[in-house]
Design an enzyme around this catalytic site. Structure first.
Site, PDB file in Angstrom:
ATOM      1  N   TYR A 105       0.827  -1.211   0.000  1.00  0.00           N
ATOM      2  CA  TYR A 105       0.000   0.000   0.000  1.00  0.00           C
ATOM      3  C   TYR A 105       0.854   1.250   0.000  1.00  0.00           C
ATOM      4  CZ  TYR A 105       0.930   1.003   4.954  1.00  0.00           C
ATOM      5  OH  TYR A 105       1.536   1.329   6.134  1.00  0.00           O
ATOM      6  N   LYS A 147       6.455  -1.911   1.948  1.00  0.00           N
ATOM      7  CA  LYS A 147       5.267  -1.300   2.573  1.00  0.00           C
ATOM      8  C   LYS A 147       4.109  -2.286   2.444  1.00  0.00           C
ATOM      9  CE  LYS A 147       3.234   3.305   3.163  1.00  0.00           C
ATOM     10  NZ  LYS A 147       3.333   3.393   4.624  1.00  0.00           N
ATOM     11  N   GLU A 195      12.844   2.551  14.050  1.00  0.00           N
ATOM     12  CA  GLU A 195      11.968   3.623  13.540  1.00  0.00           C
ATOM     13  C   GLU A 195      10.738   3.714  14.428  1.00  0.00           C
ATOM     14  OE1 GLU A 195      10.362   2.737   9.632  1.00  0.00           O
ATOM     15  OE2 GLU A 195      10.222   0.613  10.092  1.00  0.00           O
ATOM     16  N   LEU A 199      11.222   1.158   7.016  1.00  0.00           N
ATOM     17  CA  LEU A 199      10.647   1.652   5.768  1.00  0.00           C
ATOM     18  C   LEU A 199      11.370   2.958   5.418  1.00  0.00           C
ATOM     19  CD1 LEU A 199       8.269   1.222   3.703  1.00  0.00           C
ATOM     20  CD2 LEU A 199       7.150   3.071   4.937  1.00  0.00           C
TER      21      LEU A 199
HETATM   22  C1  LIG Z   1       6.839   1.786   9.658  1.00  0.00           C
HETATM   23  C2  LIG Z   1       6.847   3.107   8.969  1.00  0.00           C
HETATM   24  N1  LIG Z   1       8.006   3.771   8.870  1.00  0.00           N
HETATM   25  C3  LIG Z   1       8.065   4.980   8.275  1.00  0.00           C
HETATM   26  C4  LIG Z   1       6.920   5.588   7.775  1.00  0.00           C
HETATM   27  C5  LIG Z   1       7.017   6.945   7.127  1.00  0.00           C
HETATM   28  O1  LIG Z   1       6.935   6.835   5.742  1.00  0.00           O
HETATM   29  P1  LIG Z   1       6.409   8.037   4.844  1.00  0.00           P
HETATM   30  O2  LIG Z   1       7.257   9.224   5.176  1.00  0.00           O
HETATM   31  O3  LIG Z   1       6.627   7.561   3.458  1.00  0.00           O
HETATM   32  O4  LIG Z   1       4.981   8.247   5.197  1.00  0.00           O
HETATM   33  C6  LIG Z   1       5.698   4.916   7.844  1.00  0.00           C
HETATM   34  C7  LIG Z   1       4.493   5.519   7.290  1.00  0.00           C
HETATM   35  O5  LIG Z   1       3.412   5.057   7.453  1.00  0.00           O
HETATM   36  C8  LIG Z   1       5.664   3.645   8.463  1.00  0.00           C
HETATM   37  O6  LIG Z   1       4.518   2.962   8.550  1.00  0.00           O
END
Ligand SMILES: Cc1ncc(COP(=O)(O)O)c(C=O)c1O
Length: 282
Positions: A30, A143, A175, A199
């Site tokens: 997603y 993701k 994270e 991620l």
């Molecule tokens: C586990 C995780 N890390 C980092 C992020 C941040 O990613 P982004 O900046 O692309 O929203 C998300 C966003 O939902 C996440 O679920």
């Protein structure tokens, strides 16, 4: 309207098969895309990450990423979305339940919009975070729809009156439950390298670029829990949380417990990027 494969349909017409593999196995990927003033923010980067996630789980989308990008723009227009998000997912489709990839299933794409205000008060005051062990799988770079590890961590944080969970594997901070973490230590911003344990957030990348532009030293190097707790400033970043200050972790203040000057400078630069996007659409 909702996008279901290549059709825009009313919400009541958008139904999911009970044997959809996204529903049964979390077998899909997603994206969440921010929209400011009707304009999608960093859309191409989200689409490139989606294409990568699809490749990593060997899932063929119903049609190409360029066509999908056009349809996402069309969805935003059809729904007259101002400030909000687009949620988009692709699953391996419906077939009788068995773990292996089905031979004849077709991937299923759904996308919808949701109005969402910016979290202005939290951005101003900062949030409290809670530390918890990272119990997720070892492909956090994908993701994936499998979010149970993140869901449990976030709920644990909420139960403790905190807005975000900061995850660690043993001593190493990885994270947030739905965000990336940056800690300012000795005048250098540290964030976990973009490997299989996190991620690679689109906001993370954007913030790293801003740090470069502002001549703020940054290193993609992991920090320990101990280092994090002693940080001068701490932020979490994500599509919906933007550049979010963290002013306390498990009840211990970060710095003097207020939002620090480096964080404010990052927020101002990020705001400028948002304004630029919104102005482009008007
Ligand atoms: C586990 C995780 N890390 C980092 C992020 C941040 O990613 P982004 O900046 O692309 O929203 C998300 C966003 O939902 C996440 O679920």
């Amino acid at each position: 309207m909702i996008l279901v494969n290549d059709r825009f349909v009313e919400r009541t017409e958008a139904t999911v098969d009970i044997e959809d593999r996204g529903y049964q196995f979390g077998d899909g990927v997603y994206e969440v895309i921010r929209v400011y003033g009707g304009a999608p923010f960093l859309l191409d980067e989200h689409m490139a990450r989606l294409a990568r996630s699809l490749r990593e789980i060997r899932l063929e989308p119903p049609y190409g990423i360029d066509e999908l990008t056009d349809k996402i723009r069309r969805l935003i227009t059809l729904n007259a979305l101002g400030d909000g998000i687009v949620y988009l997912q692709i699953t391996r489709g419906a077939s009788p339940r068995t773990h292996g990839f089905p031979k004849n299933a077709h991937s299923v794409l759904t996308a919808y919009t949701q109005t969402l205000d910016r979290p202005l008060q939290a951005l101003q005051e900062g949030i409290r975070a809670h530390l918890t062990e990272d119990i997720r799988w070892l492909r956090c770079d994908i993701k994936s729809l499998n979010l149970l590890g993140s869901v449990l961590a976030k709920q644990e944080a909420l139960d403790k009156g905190c807005a975000e969970a900061i995850l660690h594997r043993g001593k190493t901070v990885t994270e947030g439950s739905a965000s990336n973490v940056f800690a300012l230590i000795g005048g250098v911003w540290f964030t976990h390298p973009a490997n299989h344990l996190i991620l690679d957030g689109i906001t993370r990348r954007s913030v790293l670029r801003i740090m470069q532009e502002l001549d703020m030293p940054a290193k993609e190097e992991a920090v320990t829990v101990e280092q994090l707790l002693a940080a001068e400033e701490l932020i979490v970043t994500s599509t919906t949380q933007e550049v979010m200050p963290v002013v306390a972790v498990d009840g211990r203040p970060i710095g003097d417990g207020s939002v620090g000057p480096w964080t404010r400078r990052l927020q101002e630069a990020f705001e400028a990027a948002i304004r630029e996007t919104a102005n482009r659409s008007s």
